[in-house]
Enzyme design. Structure first.
Site, PDB file in Angstrom:
ATOM      1  N   ASP A 109       2.589   7.391  -8.713  1.00  0.00           N
ATOM      2  CA  ASP A 109       3.127   5.905  -8.003  1.00  0.00           C
ATOM      3  C   ASP A 109       2.104   6.358  -7.396  1.00  0.00           C
ATOM      4  OD1 ASP A 109       5.044   3.731  -7.049  1.00  0.00           O
ATOM      5  OD2 ASP A 109       4.015   4.949  -5.215  1.00  0.00           O
ATOM      6  N   TYR A 154      -2.817   5.643   0.484  1.00  0.00           N
ATOM      7  CA  TYR A 154      -2.940   7.669  -0.222  1.00  0.00           C
ATOM      8  C   TYR A 154      -4.296   7.884  -0.304  1.00  0.00           C
ATOM      9  CZ  TYR A 154       1.437   5.990  -0.948  1.00  0.00           C
ATOM     10  OH  TYR A 154       3.083   4.970  -1.930  1.00  0.00           O
ATOM     11  N   LYS A 176      -1.329  -0.473  -5.076  1.00  0.00           N
ATOM     12  CA  LYS A 176      -1.328  -1.144  -3.750  1.00  0.00           C
ATOM     13  C   LYS A 176      -1.810  -1.898  -3.634  1.00  0.00           C
ATOM     14  CE  LYS A 176       3.245   1.900  -3.516  1.00  0.00           C
ATOM     15  NZ  LYS A 176       2.908   3.166  -3.909  1.00  0.00           N
ATOM     16  N   HIS A 190       1.498  -4.031  -0.858  1.00  0.00           N
ATOM     17  CA  HIS A 190       1.505  -2.727  -0.154  1.00  0.00           C
ATOM     18  C   HIS A 190       3.297  -2.806   1.437  1.00  0.00           C
ATOM     19  CE1 HIS A 190       0.873   2.108   0.907  1.00  0.00           C
ATOM     20  NE2 HIS A 190       2.404   1.925   1.170  1.00  0.00           N
TER      21      HIS A 190
END
Length: 390
Positions: free
Chosen positions: A114, A119, A148, A181
């Site tokens: 994921d 990130y 996302k 997101h």
């Protein structure tokens, strides 16, 4: 009761045949998994063993090894695709170690990863995936890669280009699942200027919302499915009324809803809505304040640690499991998917095995009763604006 290991080597062929017959009787998934291990130790012909049941995938033959690598059960999405119930979350995985972390997680048995633009480690995660594929640990089609859409790419014409960039970062041709997101549209930041963009337009403190509606963003995501860039599309951090509105115009229904979910934030009404609409729920931050203590957030630091909560530790001791396993099983036994992460090999394995035991119904209720409606990932708390959970 399953046979103890000291007795296994003493079994005759007749005893082994009886064990095989026992396997084919109605059994719980946990009991079947134990019997499968015993049969494999005897080298019983593999075509005699079924690796799946009607509701649980116990073992994936392609990933079963003598090192006890397992694949978790899968959940069928409304898009028709199967998603592993236990995955590996890439939030806060350091860039310097991300490739090795992903590679080792694949070696351990993880198949769902994921990730997200925000990130900032998708390129490194992709390097780990590429190395695992090159080394023959796994095939691309056996993985379930998730990413996302960040808030600054909500305008319709920005969606496909950023999806393609993220695919290039991962080094893959398609995403298995792609989320919005947050239900927040912010002013576009060109990736050549700053990537990932973050919340602030200037990279400091200037949060600039724009007028792109969710419908515009969702319609653009539907086109990525039509073009084969994404297999399933999904939503994250959405609340009930927004979900109901999306369902009025969606040609492709969201396959998954990802939310903060732990005993301090159960959100049962939202779970009920998702289930009624055929939307699978994935829980993030399954350990409550733990992830946010690392960020230095006062709300998290002032909240009792779930790993040490008497309710959780009592149940863990009874089952011979860790508090983390109990918390993850509390979610998975109720039908949710989870995406924990760990740098410890033993915890990696433990997290992957959280569907191999069952909690009592009374224990599930006891854990659920810890609910405080306490949310840690709330933009209003750390930005002072964007009150999306009002």
């Amino acid at each position: 009761m399953p046979l103890s290991l000291p007795n296994l080597t003493q079994l005759s062929k007749a005893n082994r045949h009886q064990l095989l017959q026992n396997y084919h009787k109605p059994r719980s998934p946990t009991h079947k998994a134990i019997i499968i291990c015993e049969l494999l130790l005897f080298e019983v012909p593999q075509d005699s063993i079924s690796y799946t049941s009607s509701s649980h995938q116990i073992f994936d033959r392609s990933t079963y090894t003598t090192s006890s690598a397992m694949s978790p059960p899968t959940i069928k999405l409304n898009s028709g695709h199967e998603m592993p119930q236990v995955g590996f979350g890439l939030w806060k995985v350091d860039n310097a170690t991300c490739a090795d972390t992903v590679y080792n997680a694949i070696k351990t048995g993880y198949r769902l990863f994921d990730g997200a633009c925000d990130y900032g480690n998708e390129q490194e995660a992709g390097e780990g995936v590429a190395r695992a594929i090159k080394d023959g640990l796994v095939k691309r089609e056996e993985l379930f890669i998730v990413s996302k859409l960040w808030n600054t790419f909500h305008e319709g014409h920005q969606v496909e280009p950023i999806v393609k960039k993220q695919l290039a970062d991962w080094g893959i041709d398609y995403f298995d699942l792609f989320y919005i997101h947050f239900p927040v549209a912010l002013k576009y930041v060109d990736p050549s200027v700053r990537y990932p963009p973050g919340w602030e337009f200037d990279g400091k403190d200037d949060v600039q919302p724009i007028g792109a509606p969710i419908q515009e963003t969702w319609t653009a995501l539907e086109k990525t499915v039509e073009k084969g860039l994404v297999k399933s599309i999904a939503i994250s951090n959405f609340q009930g009324s927004l979900i109901l509105d999306l369902l009025r115009y969606a040609k492709i229904r969201p396959a998954v809803l990802q939310i903060e979910h732990h005993p301090y934030l159960v959100q049962q009404t939202l779970l009920t809505l998702a289930k009624s609409e055929g939307i699978v729920v994935t829980a993030y931050s399954s350990f409550g304040p733990q992830s946010f203590v690392e960020l230095g957030w006062d709300k998290a630091k002032d909240t009792p640690v779930l790993f040490e909560h008497p309710v959780v530790t009592k149940i863990a001791e009874k089952h011979g499991k860790t508090p983390a396993q109990v918390l993850l099983r509390w979610s998975t036994q109720r039908g949710l998917a989870v995406i924990p992460k760990s740098n410890s090999q033993s915890r990696l394995q433990q997290n992957l095995e959280v569907t191999t035991f069952d909690l009592d119904e009374s224990e599930i209720k006891e854990i659920s009763a810890l609910d405080k409606n306490l949310r840690f990932n709330n933009p209003a708390d750390y930005l002072g604006t964007l009150h999306i959970f009002a």
